[in-house]
Design a protein around this motif. Structure first.
Motif, mmCIF file in Angstrom:
data_model
loop_
_atom_site.group_PDB
_atom_site.id
_atom_site.type_symbol
_atom_site.label_atom_id
_atom_site.label_comp_id
_atom_site.label_asym_id
_atom_site.label_seq_id
_atom_site.Cartn_x
_atom_site.Cartn_y
_atom_site.Cartn_z
ATOM 1 N N PRO A 85 0.803 -1.228 0.000
ATOM 2 C CA PRO A 85 0.000 0.000 0.000
ATOM 3 C C PRO A 85 0.834 1.275 0.000
ATOM 4 N N LEU A 86 1.932 1.296 0.751
ATOM 5 C CA LEU A 86 2.776 2.483 0.791
ATOM 6 C C LEU A 86 3.433 2.723 -0.558
ATOM 7 N N GLU A 87 3.892 1.641 -1.203
ATOM 8 C CA GLU A 87 4.505 1.785 -2.516
ATOM 9 C C GLU A 87 3.476 2.201 -3.567
ATOM 10 N N ARG A 88 2.255 1.752 -3.399
ATOM 11 C CA ARG A 88 1.177 2.203 -4.302
ATOM 12 C C ARG A 88 0.951 3.709 -4.158
ATOM 13 N N ALA A 89 0.938 4.170 -2.922
ATOM 14 C CA ALA A 89 0.765 5.599 -2.683
ATOM 15 C C ALA A 89 1.924 6.379 -3.289
ATOM 16 N N ILE A 115 4.014 10.053 -7.545
ATOM 17 C CA ILE A 115 4.885 10.353 -8.679
ATOM 18 C C ILE A 115 4.046 10.703 -9.907
ATOM 19 N N GLU A 116 2.990 9.933 -10.141
ATOM 20 C CA GLU A 116 2.109 10.228 -11.271
ATOM 21 C C GLU A 116 1.523 11.634 -11.159
ATOM 22 N N ASP A 117 1.056 11.994 -9.985
ATOM 23 C CA ASP A 117 0.438 13.302 -9.805
ATOM 24 C C ASP A 117 1.452 14.421 -10.022
#
Length: 262
Positions: free
Chosen positions: A87-91, A96-98
């Motif tokens: 979950p942390l890596e997903r965030a 980064i995308e944003d």
């Protein structure tokens, strides 16, 4: 067959195409028509009433906004997984995308306004371009920290973060001449990512589309196509010293803001 309304030069489009190709999903590319100073066509506007690319049609599903499209692709076609499991890596990947979509994208977009469409000349153009290069350098320093000693931004394999970064850096490097520091970790990653088939094909399509930008210049001069100055782009142009660019565009009626939803 999935239909993707797109223009190959758009980084928002490119990340969708890379994701589809990584997952082996066939799709049909369509270019929206020119309508009312922007992108139009009944099918396209039904998919995205905001009149912005990309828009995805999957049977009865009509989806717009590149992030939401990317999430739809990831959730419907789960292999290979592009988002990390943690979950942390997903965030972290979504952060980064944003950053790339709202902080780095307007740098390239603004440089396009100057270099392709002649929105500013002389000292004003030099000021905007100089400020853009300084901002790009700061963002690349941040990206270098995010990469660290990883092979990929996503971790030990290519994924969400990588495909969200590479379209923007390719535009900066190949179109606007903002080269990465030679032999840096970021430059090494850049070489690795650009030889992936999904990225290489998407990049080539973007390069090929540069020849068609002349038509946009003529349409903009005539007020038949209006570049969209929305949220982060509008803020960026003003912050970089280009308030007069915005005012001139409003006076000439060759810029627009977001459409109302209908």
């Amino acid at each position: 067959m999935i239909v993707l309304y797109e223009h190959p030069l758009s980084p928002y489009v490119q990340k969708i195409k890379i994701a589809l190709r990584e997952k082996g999903i066939e799709f049909e590319s369509k270019a929206p028509e020119f309508s009312g100073g922007g992108f139009g066509g009944s099918e396209f506007l039904q998919a995205n009433p905001r009149g912005e690319i990309p828009a995805l049609l999957d049977g009865d599903a009509k989806i717009f906004d590149s992030t939401i499209i990317l999430e739809y692709i990831e959730e419907k076609w789960t292999e290979p997984q592009l988002l990390p499991s943690n979950p942390l890596e997903r965030a972290r990947a979504r952060t980064i995308e944003d950053v790339m979509d709202t902080y780095y994208e307007p740098i390239n977009w603004g440089l396009g306004e100057i270099n392709f469409f002649g929105r500013a000349k002389g000292e004003l153009a030099e000021t905007i371009v100089g400020n853009a290069k300084e901002q790009a350098a700061k963002c690349r320093q941040w990206l270098t920290k995010q990469l660290g000693d990883r092979e990929w931004f996503n971790g030990d394999r290519f994924g969400w973060s990588d495909l969200c970064i590479v379209p923007h850096l390719n535009l900066s490097s190949t179109v606007f001449g903002i080269a990465l520091e030679a032999n840096s970790p970021l430059a090494d990653w850049f070489k690795r990512v650009n030889v992936r088939p999904s990225v290489a094909q998407t990049l080539q399509e973007a390069k090929d589309s540069l020849a068609g930008l002349d038509q946009f210049s003529h349409l903009i001069e005539q007020g038949l196509f209006k570049r969209e100055y929305r949220d982060h782009r509008l803020e960026w142009m003003i912050r970089m010293g280009g308030l007069q660019v915005v005012l001139d565009g409003i006076e000439k009626d060759n810029i627009r803001f977001s459409y109302d939803l209908a």
